[in-house]
Design a protein around this motif. Structure first.
Motif: not given
Length: 334
Positions: A230-253
């Motif tokens: 309760e005494q520790v506060h933080f705010e991120r401008f970027a996620a803790a993990n790298e973005a997933a940009n390996e690709g190789g899949f499809e998204v279906v709308l």
């Protein structure tokens, strides 16, 4: 969204278009705060006051092409006549910061959200210790202004690449007792901010705050593992993990059946925008939740810091700006 440029004479006769969730404002000042950092002052349309906010709060700024960007409020929370944000130009960003640094002019009209606060200040703490890096100074400036107003003790540890890139350093130097309360660290002068060492030295009961680059925040969280949370506060401008940009899949709308390939080097958001899919996004880092999209089928590769552990396990939503897919096809509620 259209940005209307009107003269000051026209401003006073236009009625406010406030809604419960959005506010119309005028851009009334642009000021260079450091190399590649500019501040923007907004004042309300048709009203003397803006909604009150607390130190650490941010607003969402609505930009053309359905873009939304979140920025911390820098000014004193006591002020109701204006909001002030600061924007750092990011060469590797998605164009929001570059647009802000090149297009807006004083007199432009913008739409913003009501202030929201995920990085609240504990005003009655016996001491507040701030650790920040780069543009992470912005919410901290507002917090310091508030603590100065209520007479509460604080200390700031502020790291920047070099002096010319340290925003608000002149303002901070004017605070009473700044020599003993503001510690600066500059990489080009071989000054290192040792987060763990700082955390180990704080007095019992002190509240700790951190905002800055991913590595700094990660070090801070690790160093604070034994402290009361309760005494520790933080705010991120970027996620803790790298973005997933390996690709190789499809998204279906799901709504129209379109199939969109996500190529290597692309995020889901990249692929959607390339195909003209209307999806809101803001931070592009998996921390704000703006780009949350429902998942109908498939297994996301969650890389965000917004969804809870339970939500990630349920695979009912995905942050398309940074997350990928562990399945060959991901069906989205779009």
């Amino acid at each position: 969204m259209r940005l209307d440029r009107l003269s000051p004479a026209n401003i006073r006769v236009i009625m406010s278009q406030h809604t419960p969730e959005r506010i119309d404002v005028w851009l009334t000042q642009i000021r260079l705060e450091a190399d590649d950092v500019a501040s923007y002052e907004f004042r309300p349309v048709g009203s003397p006051d803006l909604p009150a906010f607390e130190a650490g709060a941010h607003i969402d700024l609505h930009l053309p092409e359905n873009r939304v960007r979140s920025y911390s409020l820098v000014n004193d929370p006591q002020e109701r006549h204006r909001y002030v944000i600061a924007v750092q130009r990011e060469a590797a960003g998605r164009g929001g910061s570059a647009w802000m640094h090149s297009v807006p002019r004083v007199g432009d009209r913008f739409t913003i959200s009501l202030p929201q606060n995920d990085f609240a200040l504990c005003e009655n703490a016996p001491e507040s210790i701030f650790i920040c890096g780069g543009i992470g100074i912005t919410p901290v400036v507002s917090m310091i202004r508030r603590l100065e107003r209520v007479g509460a003790p604080w200390h700031l540890h502020y790291a920047a690449r070099e002096r010319m890139r340290a925003a608000y350093v002149d303002d901070l130097a004017k605070v009473a007792g700044a020599d003993s309360r503001v510690s600066m660290y500059f990489q080009n002068e071989d000054q290192r901010l040792d987060v763990r060492h700082l955390v180990e030295r704080v007095s019992a009961g002190a509240h700790l705050y951190c905002c800055g680059p991913r590595g700094m925040v990660d070090d801070f969280i690790d160093a604070c593992a034994e402290h009361p949370q309760e005494q520790v506060h933080f705010e991120r401008f970027a996620a803790a993990n790298e973005a997933a940009n390996e690709g190789g899949f499809e998204v279906v709308l799901h709504r129209d059946g379109r199939r969109i390939a996500v190529s290597p080097g692309k995020t889901i958001l990249d692929a959607l925008l390339d195909h003209g899919v209307d999806v809101q996004y803001a931070c592009s880092a998996g921390v704000c939740g703006t780009c949350r999209v429902g998942v109908i089928d498939g297994v996301p590769d969650h890389r965000d810091d917004f969804l809870s552990t339970e939500e990630k396990a349920g695979n009912c939503a995905v942050m398309v700006c940074c997350s990928g897919s562990l399945s060959s096809t991901l069906v989205l509620d779009l």
